[in-house]
Scaffold this motif. Structure first.
Motif, PDB file in Angstrom:
ATOM      1  N   VAL A  40      -5.914 -17.983   2.974  1.00 26.12           N
ATOM      2  CA  VAL A  40      -6.603 -16.513   3.016  1.00 26.12           C
ATOM      3  C   VAL A  40      -6.859 -15.884   1.858  1.00 26.12           C
ATOM      4  CG1 VAL A  40      -6.138 -14.446   4.125  1.00 26.12           C
ATOM      5  CG2 VAL A  40      -5.034 -16.303   5.389  1.00 26.12           C
ATOM      6  N   ALA A  41      -6.435 -15.859   0.858  1.00 26.72           N
ATOM      7  CA  ALA A  41      -6.714 -15.256  -0.493  1.00 26.72           C
ATOM      8  C   ALA A  41      -7.951 -15.974  -0.983  1.00 26.72           C
ATOM      9  CB  ALA A  41      -5.549 -15.271  -1.326  1.00 26.72           C
ATOM     10  N   ALA A  42      -7.906 -17.424  -0.839  1.00 24.19           N
ATOM     11  CA  ALA A  42      -8.970 -18.260  -1.412  1.00 24.19           C
ATOM     12  C   ALA A  42     -10.452 -17.802  -0.621  1.00 24.19           C
ATOM     13  CB  ALA A  42      -8.661 -19.667  -1.031  1.00 24.19           C
ATOM     14  N   TRP A  43     -10.118 -17.768   0.695  1.00 19.16           N
ATOM     15  CA  TRP A  43     -11.363 -17.617   1.651  1.00 19.16           C
ATOM     16  C   TRP A  43     -12.051 -15.969   1.257  1.00 19.16           C
ATOM     17  CZ3 TRP A  43     -14.361 -20.785   4.045  1.00 19.16           C
ATOM     18  CH2 TRP A  43     -13.785 -21.764   4.473  1.00 19.16           C
ATOM     19  N   ILE A  44     -11.148 -15.133   1.017  1.00 16.50           N
ATOM     20  CA  ILE A  44     -11.603 -13.816   0.480  1.00 16.50           C
ATOM     21  C   ILE A  44     -12.347 -13.875  -0.895  1.00 16.50           C
ATOM     22  CG2 ILE A  44     -10.800 -11.577  -0.289  1.00 16.50           C
ATOM     23  CD1 ILE A  44      -8.619 -11.725   1.873  1.00 16.50           C
ATOM     24  N   ALA A  49     -16.976 -14.370  -4.524  1.00 19.08           N
ATOM     25  CA  ALA A  49     -17.549 -15.214  -5.545  1.00 19.08           C
ATOM     26  C   ALA A  49     -18.947 -15.404  -5.174  1.00 19.08           C
ATOM     27  CB  ALA A  49     -17.016 -16.693  -5.792  1.00 19.08           C
ATOM     28  N   ILE A  50     -19.218 -15.621  -3.902  1.00 21.45           N
ATOM     29  CA  ILE A  50     -20.613 -15.893  -3.287  1.00 21.45           C
ATOM     30  C   ILE A  50     -21.423 -14.558  -3.656  1.00 21.45           C
ATOM     31  CG2 ILE A  50     -21.922 -16.252  -1.312  1.00 21.45           C
ATOM     32  CD1 ILE A  50     -19.654 -18.126  -0.378  1.00 21.45           C
ATOM     33  N   ALA A  51     -20.804 -13.513  -3.114  1.00 18.96           N
ATOM     34  CA  ALA A  51     -21.700 -12.143  -3.251  1.00 18.96           C
ATOM     35  C   ALA A  51     -21.827 -11.998  -4.729  1.00 18.96           C
ATOM     36  CB  ALA A  51     -20.774 -10.972  -3.024  1.00 18.96           C
ATOM     37  N   LEU A  52     -21.161 -12.234  -5.946  1.00 15.67           N
ATOM     38  CA  LEU A  52     -21.168 -11.783  -7.223  1.00 15.67           C
ATOM     39  C   LEU A  52     -21.785 -13.034  -8.175  1.00 15.67           C
ATOM     40  CD1 LEU A  52     -17.747 -10.128  -7.920  1.00 15.67           C
ATOM     41  CD2 LEU A  52     -19.964  -9.035  -7.165  1.00 15.67           C
ATOM     42  N   PHE A  70     -18.653  -7.602   4.544  1.00 19.52           N
ATOM     43  CA  PHE A  70     -17.710  -6.820   4.695  1.00 19.52           C
ATOM     44  C   PHE A  70     -18.158  -6.425   6.359  1.00 19.52           C
ATOM     45  CE2 PHE A  70     -15.462  -2.751   5.294  1.00 19.52           C
ATOM     46  CZ  PHE A  70     -14.339  -3.223   5.222  1.00 19.52           C
ATOM     47  N   GLY A  71     -19.389  -6.001   6.575  1.00 17.01           N
ATOM     48  CA  GLY A  71     -19.725  -5.494   7.918  1.00 17.01           C
ATOM     49  C   GLY A  71     -19.373  -6.600   8.938  1.00 17.01           C
ATOM     50  N   PHE A  72     -19.812  -7.721   8.527  1.00 14.97           N
ATOM     51  CA  PHE A  72     -19.752  -8.768   9.521  1.00 14.97           C
ATOM     52  C   PHE A  72     -18.165  -9.218   9.960  1.00 14.97           C
ATOM     53  CE2 PHE A  72     -19.281 -13.418   9.822  1.00 14.97           C
ATOM     54  CZ  PHE A  72     -19.785 -13.805  11.266  1.00 14.97           C
ATOM     55  N   ILE A  73     -17.291  -9.065   8.755  1.00 13.88           N
ATOM     56  CA  ILE A  73     -15.799  -8.986   9.170  1.00 13.88           C
ATOM     57  C   ILE A  73     -15.475  -8.202  10.163  1.00 13.88           C
ATOM     58  CG2 ILE A  73     -13.619  -9.184   8.349  1.00 13.88           C
ATOM     59  CD1 ILE A  73     -14.619 -10.352   5.868  1.00 13.88           C
ATOM     60  N   MET A  74     -15.709  -6.787   9.973  1.00 11.53           N
ATOM     61  CA  MET A  74     -15.563  -5.778  10.816  1.00 11.53           C
ATOM     62  C   MET A  74     -16.075  -5.907  12.147  1.00 11.53           C
ATOM     63  SD  MET A  74     -13.651  -3.638   9.122  1.00 11.53           S
ATOM     64  CE  MET A  74     -13.032  -4.923   8.330  1.00 11.53           C
ATOM     65  N   PHE A 124     -17.529 -19.792   5.956  1.00  2.00           N
ATOM     66  CA  PHE A 124     -16.802 -18.615   6.058  1.00  2.00           C
ATOM     67  C   PHE A 124     -17.174 -17.894   7.286  1.00  2.00           C
ATOM     68  CE2 PHE A 124     -17.214 -14.082   5.423  1.00  2.00           C
ATOM     69  CZ  PHE A 124     -16.032 -13.621   4.808  1.00  2.00           C
ATOM     70  N   TRP A 125     -18.484 -18.100   7.856  1.00  2.00           N
ATOM     71  CA  TRP A 125     -18.808 -17.688   9.425  1.00  2.00           C
ATOM     72  C   TRP A 125     -17.927 -18.349  10.350  1.00  2.00           C
ATOM     73  CZ3 TRP A 125     -21.012 -20.814  13.073  1.00  2.00           C
ATOM     74  CH2 TRP A 125     -21.221 -20.086  14.393  1.00  2.00           C
ATOM     75  N   ARG A 126     -17.600 -19.608  10.371  1.00  2.00           N
ATOM     76  CA  ARG A 126     -16.676 -20.321  11.273  1.00  2.00           C
ATOM     77  C   ARG A 126     -15.389 -19.753  10.975  1.00  2.00           C
ATOM     78  NH1 ARG A 126     -18.767 -26.570  10.809  1.00  2.00           N
ATOM     79  NH2 ARG A 126     -20.695 -26.306  11.095  1.00  2.00           N
ATOM     80  N   LEU A 127     -14.956 -19.566   9.696  1.00  2.00           N
ATOM     81  CA  LEU A 127     -13.513 -18.813   9.821  1.00  2.00           C
ATOM     82  C   LEU A 127     -13.509 -17.479  10.789  1.00  2.00           C
ATOM     83  CD1 LEU A 127     -10.463 -18.876   8.582  1.00  2.00           C
ATOM     84  CD2 LEU A 127     -11.645 -17.693   6.884  1.00  2.00           C
TER      85      LEU A 127
END
Length: 609
Positions: A40-44, A49-52, A70-74, A124-127
């Motif tokens: 879970v930590a690795a996916w976060i 990493a992708i964003a930055l 973050f909005g997509f996760i919500m 990430f979307w699939r998760l």
């Protein structure tokens, strides 16, 4: 690189632990729990990493990408589940999901956001999508069934990594590349293993288990390859670094299994923990572990009623259930077993296995050994018709049962179901069964009588134990082969067992024991016919003695033995179910093994039967 070095691959680790039979051990449970948190930590961290990552862009762009993610996760947490539940209500159970809903599920706003802002991180979307989807029902599996070959994208990613290694490593000096590879591997292993060992020792975990946890947590997998691919695409990692990191991931994963087998000895330790492989045991108050199998819903009520009868005095018992094959009503079956768990003093752990017929016996035996079961209950390959005769359901299940009997790590029982207790679960207060056990001699009969005595501990069950004795005027003392050794032994082993059993009869008023003297096989069959008024027969598969030698050994179903075949024959009129029991031995020999040899039968013969 920090993310790639710190990842533990949860799916890869689960597979390794399953192969080493460590999933149910303390080390296995601890490693799986830690790997789940790590994953879970690795996916976060991957999302961050992708964003930055990336060059030549304004920092505001990275912030915008992060906020969109973050909005997509919500949305997946709060909006997705109600929508999926609404779709599930409009999709009938067992029917294919409508294409309109498939379009929404597969190509909705989530994929647009991820493809627009995250590019290659569709995983990430699939998760997130999988976390928001219902755990059961048609919506759960429909994208996997409809997506076809897209499930192979991780393999194609791995092939691309290998191609990069082949193409790009040649542009750098070999000595420098190999030196960097050794340095990266040492850094990855040292940080993961030493860190895990130090923390484990601080938690007072023994050093050998701590070292095992260190190597298990050093397992790499798909998530790391995704991180490396993203780093390569964004220009963060050059060709040489990318190739070295992929080789490091392969090396650290490949060394896990052999090193863990060397330092932890999983097979040896599992055997030490696996003590109770039979129903017959000296410690009568120990926990009973059963492993029951079924292929369809037809015999579920009888299996549940058999579990109810097997719980004895009501002390905590553990019952395992395994589904053979694929069944569309799995959810209802699990609910039935969970309801029984709440009503009775047992512990149910449902497991679903989808296996080919040729290797199904391996999955059954491996699962039973991993769960340290005392007995495996298998369904007979025939079911009862309305006219009372038995009809073949799946002929190939007969061969599965035979192979389990040969390779089982514990005792085995084959249940010929004639509706034990009726078509529904009988509550403990309403149980009113009469069980009949026939005793000729031998280890299988010991196990059958011990199982019957266990059932008789239930307040609503009565046991009639019948021992057959050869008339001494006809023949002298019997001699039989001691299965556990190579020497011939007198029938004193039966006498010792029966002496202990009679002591239990005097203490338990629900057990009736009688000895009947017979002269030949005909009289034996007549006695068996007179005891046909019961709910369940429980007999040994291969009883021993001179009386059994007179029965026909070339029977239609050798997995049931001579007595079991007599009880299911059309000439024998009864409505009682039959449980044929084989006691565990380290290796089957003699008639017990010879009777289970496979016949050369073609698939066409299966179908015609």
């Amino acid at each position: 690189m920090g993310v790639a070095l710190s990842i533990t691959a949860f799916p890869v680790l689960a597979r390794i632990l399953a192969e080493l039979k460590l999933l149910t051990t303390d080390v296995g449970r601890m490693a799986m729990s830690a790997a789940a948190v790590n994953d879970v930590a690795a996916w976060i961290l991957l999302a961050l990493a992708i964003a930055l990552s990336g060059t030549g862009r304004s920092p505001v762009v990275s912030l915008w990408v992060f906020l969109c993610g973050f909005g997509f996760i919500m949305l997946c947490i709060f909006v997705g589940p109600p929508i999926f539940k609404w779709i599930a209500r409009r999709c009938p159970e067992g029917e294919p999901v409508d294409e309109i809903y498939m379009c929404y599920i597969g190509f909705g706003f989530g994929s647009w956001i991820c493809n627009r802002y995250y590019r290659n991180s569709c995983a990430f979307w699939r998760l997130c999508d999988g976390c928001s989807r219902p755990k059961r029902g048609p919506v759960c599996w429909c994208p996997c069934r409809k997506s076809g070959g897209s499930c192979f994208w991780p393999f194609s990613s791995f092939v691309l990594c290998v191609k990069w290694i082949e193409d790009k490593c040649s542009h750098h000096p070999r000595a420098q590349s190999w030196g960097l590879l050794v340095l990266v591997i040492f850094t990855a292993c040292f940080g993961k293993i030493v860190g895990t060992v130090l923390v484990s020792l601080c938690c007072k975990i023994p050093f050998k288990e701590a070292l095992t946890l260190g190597f298990l947590m050093n397992t790499k997998g798909l998530v790391e390859l995704i991180v490396l691919n993203i780093g390569k695409d964004r220009g963060v990692l050059n060709d040489q670094t990318f190739a070295i990191m992929v080789l490091m991931a392969l090396f650290t994963t490949f060394i896990t299994t052999p090193i863990v087998m060397t330092i932890y000895k999983p097979a040896k330790m599992a055997n030490l923990e696996y003590k109770h492989r039979t129903i017959q045991r000296k410690e009568a108050d120990t926990q009973l572990r059963m492993f029951t199998c079924f292929q369809s819903t037809r015999n579920i009520p009888s299996l549940i009623n058999l579990m109810e009868a097997s719980r004895g005095t009501g002390e905590k018992k553990t019952v395992y259930h395994l589904e053979q094959g694929r069944d569309s009503e799995t959810n209802q079956i699990v609910v039935a077993f969970e309801a029984f768990q709440h009503l009775s003093q047992v512990s149910i752990r449902p497991t679903t296995a989808i296996s080919p017929m040729l290797s199904m016996h391996e999955d059954i035996c491996t699962s039973a050994e991993r769960k340290r079961a005392a007995i495996i209950i298998l369904p007979f390959h025939k079911h009862q018709r309305l006219d009372g005769h038995l009809e073949t359901t799946r002929a190939d299940l007969r061969h599965v049962n035979r192979r389990v009997l040969v390779h089982a790590p514990c005792s085995v029982g084959i249940l010929v179901d004639r509706g034990l207790g009726g078509t529904s679960h009988v509550s403990a207060s309403n149980v009113d069964y009469t069980i009949t056990a026939f005793f000729f001699g031998g280890y299988d009969d010991h196990e059958a009588l011990s199982y019957g005595a266990l059932m008789a501990e239930h307040t609503g069950i009565r046991l009639n134990a019948v021992r057959f004795i050869v008339d001494p005027t006809v023949v002298g003392d019997s001699i039989r082969l001691n299965i556990n050794g190579n020497d011939l032994a007198e029938s004193g082993s039966d006498d010792e067992f029966l002496t202990e059993f009679k002591e239990k009869v005097y203490e338990d008023g629900s057990i009736k024991y009688e000895e009947i003297v017979v002269r030949n096989v005909g009289e034996t069959v007549d006695v068996i016919r007179r005891h046909n008024r019961c709910n369940l027969f429980i007999v040994g598969r291969m009883p021993e003695g001179q009386l059994v030698a007179g029965l026909n050994k070339k029977t239609e179903c050798p997995e049931l033995g001579p007595v079991g075949n007599l009880l299911i024959s059309p000439e024998f009129s009864t409505t009682a179910s039959v449980l044929v029991v084989q006691q565990y031995r380290s290796k089957l020999t003699g008639d017990s093994l010879a009777s289970l040899k496979e016949d050369k039968t073609t698939e066409g013969e299966y179908d015609s039967e």
